[in-house]
Design a protein around this motif. Sequence first.
Motif, PDB file in Angstrom:
ATOM      1  N   ARG A  27      44.675  33.184  98.758  1.00 48.42           N
ATOM      2  CA  ARG A  27      45.432  33.696  98.505  1.00 48.42           C
ATOM      3  C   ARG A  27      46.753  33.293  98.135  1.00 48.42           C
ATOM      4  NH1 ARG A  27      45.421  34.961 105.170  1.00 48.42           N
ATOM      5  NH2 ARG A  27      43.726  36.625 105.297  1.00 48.42           N
ATOM      6  N   ASN A  28      47.162  32.024  97.681  1.00 49.56           N
ATOM      7  CA  ASN A  28      48.405  31.642  97.398  1.00 49.56           C
ATOM      8  C   ASN A  28      47.611  32.195  95.476  1.00 49.56           C
ATOM      9  OD1 ASN A  28      50.246  30.919  98.823  1.00 49.56           O
ATOM     10  ND2 ASN A  28      49.143  28.964  99.042  1.00 49.56           N
TER      11      ASN A  28
ATOM     12  N   ASP B 128      39.272  28.184 106.827  1.00 47.35           N
ATOM     13  CA  ASP B 128      41.510  28.433 106.996  1.00 47.35           C
ATOM     14  C   ASP B 128      41.963  28.339 105.446  1.00 47.35           C
ATOM     15  OD1 ASP B 128      40.641  30.383 109.317  1.00 47.35           O
ATOM     16  OD2 ASP B 128      41.263  28.331 110.508  1.00 47.35           O
TER      17      ASP B 128
ATOM     18  N   ASP C  23      44.390  30.123 103.180  1.00 52.90           N
ATOM     19  CA  ASP C  23      45.678  30.335 102.432  1.00 52.90           C
ATOM     20  C   ASP C  23      45.345  29.817 100.842  1.00 52.90           C
ATOM     21  OD1 ASP C  23      46.173  30.495 104.434  1.00 52.90           O
ATOM     22  OD2 ASP C  23      45.975  28.359 105.469  1.00 52.90           O
TER      23      ASP C  23
END
Length: 492
Positions: A425-426, A418, A422
């Motif tokens: 994606r950033n 998880d 994140d």
Amino acid sequence: MTSDDLPDGRPRGASRPLRWLAWLPLLPMLTACATLTPQGDRPPTAAPAAAAAADADAPSADTLRLRAQAPWWTRFDDPLLGALVTDALQANLDLGIARTRLLQARALRDQTAASRAPQLGSGASLSRSRSSDRTTSSYSLGLDASWEADLFGELASAERGARADLATASANLAAARLAVAGEVGLAYVQLRANRARRALTQSSLAAQDETLQLTGWRTQAGLASSLEVEQARASAEQTRAQIPAYDTAIAQGEHALAILLGQEPAALRTRLGDSTRVPVPAATTGVDDLVRQGLPADLLRQRPDVQAAESAITAELARLDQTQAARRPAFRLSGALGWQALTLAAFGSPGALAASLAAAVDWPILDGGRGAAQVQAQQAVLARARLSYQATALVAAQDVADAVSALDGSRRQTTALDAATDAARNANRMARQRYEAGLVDFTTLLDTQRTLLSIDSSRAAAAADTSLNLIRLHKALGGDWTAQDPAGHTAP
């Protein structure tokens, strides 16, 4: 009175014919009073020492049964999963075969029990013979009765073995139900997981196609080289090549589910729809408490395969008693009551009635060692059943331990992925913005896209593994720790 008559005037063939029949209703009680069941060494059927060493503070099996009143599939947030499992428990062909074996075992138990009761049969005949000058007819009607006094428990042991065989068949049916329910759940979750990963791959492919188009525009403007275009095209096509593999896995998953439900391979295509959401538990299932507090020692005995192995020991022990009792004397009573006459009118005459009563003892004295060899062979079968039970119990303990470890690992992996998702994606968003501004080269953007797809795919697989491992844990624990038949078929 003729020489063939008795002193009281009755014909000799009619000597008190009904007196011995009055004892027939008492024969079963005599059997029960006279039966002597051999008492052999009873095998221990406790769980292995590894299971017996469970934490004393762990919840008992009775507590766990109270926590698990509903089947495990009803606790997932997916009504279709429950509907598929319910349908499979009713229509699966392997379950149908297991039910026929249970019916056969029940019939054999009844057949064996019937052999201990008195046997009564009847018969009638008409014969006619003709000579050169006359024709003679003969009419007969009779009843035959027999009964074996089971003094040494041979018949009782056979019945006990048949009852244990029935218990084994019932446990095997429960094991088949548990396996079918688990396989449906695993196949359904895996199908949804493959759809989810295909959707992620399709989404990544769309982003890479946009990058390819953007790179083409930059090349036309002189801001990028044709090398970057070919790199973008190669990356997009490599991602596109993954989609057929997912399509194949999805189709095979749909076919597997259909077969589990006893249907043609393509029968469930419309019913399954196109959802990509992986089922997750809607609420705690009681397994978390089990994992945290440890396994109670008697929990593994709820597994149907362990119960079947235990019943097999009981059956083989009963057959050992039966084999030993067969070497002792057997006592049998038999009798016949009949009427025989040359004409139908003569049936009512005293001379037409005849009765007989016989007692027999069958005692093998010298058999060349055959009886002792049969006992030794059955002792070997009993020893094999004991070893099989121990092996089954150890495998059950391993299944639970493996499932607990896998569930814990997939949960920790999901938590870590998880955070990685994140971050990926950033990173991809920033790399794209900087590439468009000319601040980073194309290789950096390409690497972030590939990393994001890999992490997204791993995250979806880990989430699916959590649900799959939870189903495997329920299956390893024997289902819902109850004796209920989800399909509505009751055990004997």
